[in-house]
Every structure is written in C-alpha cells, then in structure tokens.
Write an enzyme that holds these catalytic residues in place. Structure first.
Site, PDB file in Angstrom:
ATOM      1  N   HIS A  61      52.303  11.221  47.877  1.00  0.00           N
ATOM      2  CA  HIS A  61      51.194  11.728  48.687  1.00  0.00           C
ATOM      3  C   HIS A  61      50.262  10.553  49.002  1.00  0.00           C
ATOM      4  CE1 HIS A  61      52.282  15.961  47.969  1.00  0.00           C
ATOM      5  NE2 HIS A  61      52.644  15.518  46.773  1.00  0.00           N
ATOM      6  N   ASN A  93      51.257  17.132  53.280  1.00  0.00           N
ATOM      7  CA  ASN A  93      50.009  17.888  53.090  1.00  0.00           C
ATOM      8  C   ASN A  93      48.787  17.000  53.314  1.00  0.00           C
ATOM      9  OD1 ASN A  93      50.529  16.473  50.698  1.00  0.00           O
ATOM     10  ND2 ASN A  93      49.507  17.993  49.416  1.00  0.00           N
ATOM     11  N   ASP A 150      55.776  20.530  51.081  1.00  0.00           N
ATOM     12  CA  ASP A 150      55.337  20.181  49.730  1.00  0.00           C
ATOM     13  C   ASP A 150      53.816  20.160  49.613  1.00  0.00           C
ATOM     14  OD1 ASP A 150      56.182  19.244  46.984  1.00  0.00           O
ATOM     15  OD2 ASP A 150      54.682  17.772  47.549  1.00  0.00           O
ATOM     16  N   HIS A 177      59.649  22.198  47.583  1.00  0.00           N
ATOM     17  CA  HIS A 177      58.699  22.519  46.518  1.00  0.00           C
ATOM     18  C   HIS A 177      59.008  23.953  46.095  1.00  0.00           C
ATOM     19  CE1 HIS A 177      54.420  22.598  44.809  1.00  0.00           C
ATOM     20  NE2 HIS A 177      54.795  23.872  44.761  1.00  0.00           N
ATOM     21  N   ASN A 276      50.954  19.890  39.285  1.00  0.00           N
ATOM     22  CA  ASN A 276      51.760  21.072  39.596  1.00  0.00           C
ATOM     23  C   ASN A 276      53.127  20.628  40.115  1.00  0.00           C
ATOM     24  OD1 ASN A 276      52.369  23.800  39.928  1.00  0.00           O
ATOM     25  ND2 ASN A 276      51.742  23.773  42.075  1.00  0.00           N
ATOM     26  N   ASP A 303      55.793  11.963  42.512  1.00  0.00           N
ATOM     27  CA  ASP A 303      54.810  12.935  42.989  1.00  0.00           C
ATOM     28  C   ASP A 303      53.413  12.320  42.915  1.00  0.00           C
ATOM     29  OD1 ASP A 303      53.726  15.226  44.022  1.00  0.00           O
ATOM     30  OD2 ASP A 303      54.075  16.482  42.259  1.00  0.00           O
ATOM     31  N   HIS A 307      43.562  11.377  43.335  1.00  0.00           N
ATOM     32  CA  HIS A 307      42.310  12.104  43.493  1.00  0.00           C
ATOM     33  C   HIS A 307      41.180  11.209  42.990  1.00  0.00           C
ATOM     34  CE1 HIS A 307      44.187  15.873  44.597  1.00  0.00           C
ATOM     35  NE2 HIS A 307      44.959  15.818  43.518  1.00  0.00           N
TER      36      HIS A 307
END
Length: 425
Positions: A61, A93, A150, A177, A276, A303, A307
């Site tokens: 991501h 995403n 995903d 996912h 997750n 993954d 953040h």
C-alpha cells in the site's frame, strides 16, 4: 556503463545458481555471470555477501494518491530498496481509488524515477464499494497488471466472478482479499482468549476462512486462476492445500508477521500490532510455516500498510496495518532460515521467483539479458529494528526493538545502486 559484482555467493533458483560467482552488469542488464570476470567500470567487492534476484513484494500500500502524509510512491520505493525489494504491486485502496485509467497512469508516471519498479493492481469495483464493476479493458490499457479490491473483499460475488473470468484473457492476475465482512462485524483483533482478556471485539478466523473458500470455489468452477492474499489461519492453509491437490488453480501468500508473531503481542495494547487479517494463535503460526514448507503457500509478501504516528496512537481506534518492506527479508530469514526450517534458496523462491511468476512480470531471475535488479545480502548480520531509521514516512512496524538476523547491504535496480547500507557507528 559497466558494474562488476565480484565474489558474491549467487543464489538464483530460477537459473539453477548457488555458487560463488561474479556478475557483470552493462547498460542496466545482466551481461554475464561466471568466474574471474573483469571490467574497466566500477567494481563492487561482494565477498562474504549473497547476491539474489531483487525481491518482488506483491502486496504493498503506497497511499498515493490521497494519503501522502502516510507514504508516497517515492518514499515507499525508498523503503522497498532498503529491503532489497526491486518490484512491487501497489494496491488500489488509494484516494481516489485506483479504479480508472487516470489514477493508474498517475501512479505509473510518478513511479518512473522511483527506487523500485511499481506495478499496479486496479480495483474490481468502483470505489471498492461492490456496487459497480470497473472497466477492466480500460485499466489494462492504462497499464494495470492485476485486479483486486484489497483493503476490502469484493462483496458482490458476480463482479468477482466476472473479473476472474476476464482477467486471464487480459493477461492480468486477480489477487483476492478474503474476508466475510458479516462475520468480521467490525472486530479489531483475533477472536479468542486475548480478545476476551482485553474486552475487545474480535474477528473470528472463520471470516477469513469463508472468504478463502468462496474464492477457491469460484476458481474451481470457472477453471481460472486466483491468488489469495495475506493468509493467516490454519483452516485457510488447509483449504488451499486441498484445492491444490484437486488441481484448482490457486496460489497464495502470507506475510512475515504471520510466521513470527501471535495475538499475545496485543496484550501490549500497541496498535502497531493491529493489522487485518489480525495476528492469530501459535497454532495458526505453525500451520502457516508448514504451508510455506510444503508449497501450499507460494509467496511471502508484506502487506506494507503505513500509518502516521498520531493515527496509531489509540489502540482501539487506530486503523489496521503495519509497514514491512524493510524488515521482510530479515524477519523471514530469522524465523525460517536461521530456525532451520528452510534453506535460503527456498526463501528466495518465496520472495522473488514465485511472486514474479504469479504476476507474470520480468523479475525473479539473474539470467543474462535480464534486468539487473539485484539484492546483496548478509544473511548472518544481526541488527535491532529501530523504527526511526526506517526509510519510509511511517514507522508502524511490529518488529520494533526486535533483534533480527540477515540484512540487505545493497540494492541495484536496472544496474543502478538505489540503496547502500550506511556503516553504523
């Protein structure tokens, strides 16, 4: 321009190489591999190091566009290079969602000067909402190589089915996912003893397992391939193992934290350990490892989910996710290779060869003529993970403070050195 990597232990399973050799790089490509090679160009003394094809992280991501305070394409690729990752698949995403040509083209254009090769997974439904399918032909034409919602599962099974049927015709991969959102029901951590002890709503393993079963059933019924993302439960491993035995065209990945950490880490009430799927039980960890060893699980991906610190400050309110590209090799090497569970050659297959094969990209090899995407490793160097020394924007690693064995010393992308570990005082 030439670069000669001298006296490295070259491990390239796709090419049958596992011996001390030199690698000659010319104009971004591998020009030769052998003994006693010479050059008038730059010489990199790799004695004592291992040269492997750059890692392929098929689950990343990058948060760009839309959340660049967490990460952006360039900073994410700097983190990739520091982890020996030379190719990565960016998940959709983003904000806006990677659901149209404009966003795909933006990502690919911004990645042109990045420290890793960025491939794009576009979304199967618009806005990841499972209300309207995307235009797969448009996404393919724009440069996307994979399809996924995903961040969320594709709730509308018909849309997922159509994507799985059409993806092979377009030369694309569906990466799934797997989660039943009704069973997950807003849970925060694994449902079990720890969630009871903490008084926090849990996510049952069945939420992942039911999603995995659905995707396998579709792949079997349609006779098309599907790739299962971030496997974390022993039942999902069993479902995938059984499907492979029956000839279902299913591949699967897990992540370093699912082979090394359990739900007990959540007793710290630290949101950096919340992701997750969530960390599971020791029994799940053992079966994930068994699945890697017996080939049920084909790949290790991270993954990587950055953040900002303020977003992770509240244990229960924080978003899910942890960063992982800079620690992926070291963690996998520590808990698999140094634990005597698998040889380094097999780990390179899981982190480079197999992901490249599943995605159908030109990577995972050191053959003459291939891109000179190379990671130089010291599999025996011990180091302690310091989040403040990570190269991405966010520092939310579940391996913080942990002593790991195995370090990326240098990464070459297209023959250019994009990472060189600085000598620490």
């Amino acid at each position: 321009m030439e670069i000669l990597i001298k006296n490295a232990r070259v491990i390239s399973p796709a090419d049958g190489l596992n011996s001390q050799l030199d690698i000659l790089v010319r104009d971004g490509k591998i020009a030769g591999i052998g003994e006693n090679l010479s050059t008038d160009g730059e010489i990199i003394n790799a004695e004592g190091l291992y040269a492997v094809p750059g890692f392929v992280d098929m689950h990343v991501h990058l948060r760009d566009p839309g959340q660049t305070h967490k990460e952006d394409i360039l900073s994410g690729c700097n983190a990739a290079a520091a982890g020996g990752v030379t190719s990565l698949l960016a998940m959709p995403n983003t904000n806006p969602t990677t659901d149209c040509a404009k966003v795909v083209e933006y990502i690919l254009d911004k990645a042109k000067n990045a420290s890793a090769r960025v491939y794009v997974a576009a979304s199967i439904t618009k806005g990841l909402k499972s209300l309207e399918p995307t235009d797969l032909n448009e996404l393919k034409k724009a440069g996307a190589i994979a399809l996924s919602d995903d961040g969320r599962p594709v709730e509308n099974t018909k849309f997922l089915s159509e994507a799985m049927k059409n993806a092979p015709k377009l030369g694309m991969s569906v990466v799934a996912h797997c989660e039943d959102l009704y069973l997950a029901d807003g849970g925060k951590i694994n449902e079990g003893e720890i969630s009871k002890q903490l008084g926090i709503k849990g996510i049952p393993a069945a939420a992942e397992d039911c999603g995995t079963a659905r995707e396998i059933a579709l792949a079997a019924a349609l006779d098309v391939p599907v790739h299962i993302c971030h496997v974390s439960t022993r039942t999902s491993v069993a479902l995938i193992r059984d499907a492979k035995r029956r000839g279902v065209r299913v591949t699967a990945e897990t992540a370093p934290h699912y082979i090394s950490l359990t739900e007990k880490e959540l007793l710290k009430r630290d949101a950096d350990y919340r992701m997750n799927p969530p960390l599971r039980t020791a029994e799940d960890v053992n079966e994930i490892i068994n699945g890697l060893v017996d080939g049920t699980l084909d790949a290790i991906a991270t993954d990587h989910a950055p953040h900002a610190p303020n977003e992770k400050s509240d244990f229960e309110a924080a978003p899910n996710g942890s960063v992982g590209m800079e620690t992926s090799f070291a963690a996998a090497n520590t808990f698999l290779v140094k634990a005597g569970i698998m040889p380094l050659e097999k780990l390179v297959e899981k982190m480079s060869v197999n992901p490249a094969r599943i995605l159908g990209i030109d990577a995972g090899t050191l053959r003459v003529g291939a891109n000179a995407d190379i990671a130089l490793l010291d599999p025996d160097e011990q180091w302690t993970v310091d989040p403040e020394k990570l190269h991405g924007k966010s520092k939310n690693t579940p391996f913080k403070g942990m002593k790991l064995t195995g370090r990326v010393k240098m990464t070459l992308l297209g023959g250019k050195v994009v990472f060189r570990l600085k000598t620490e005082n």
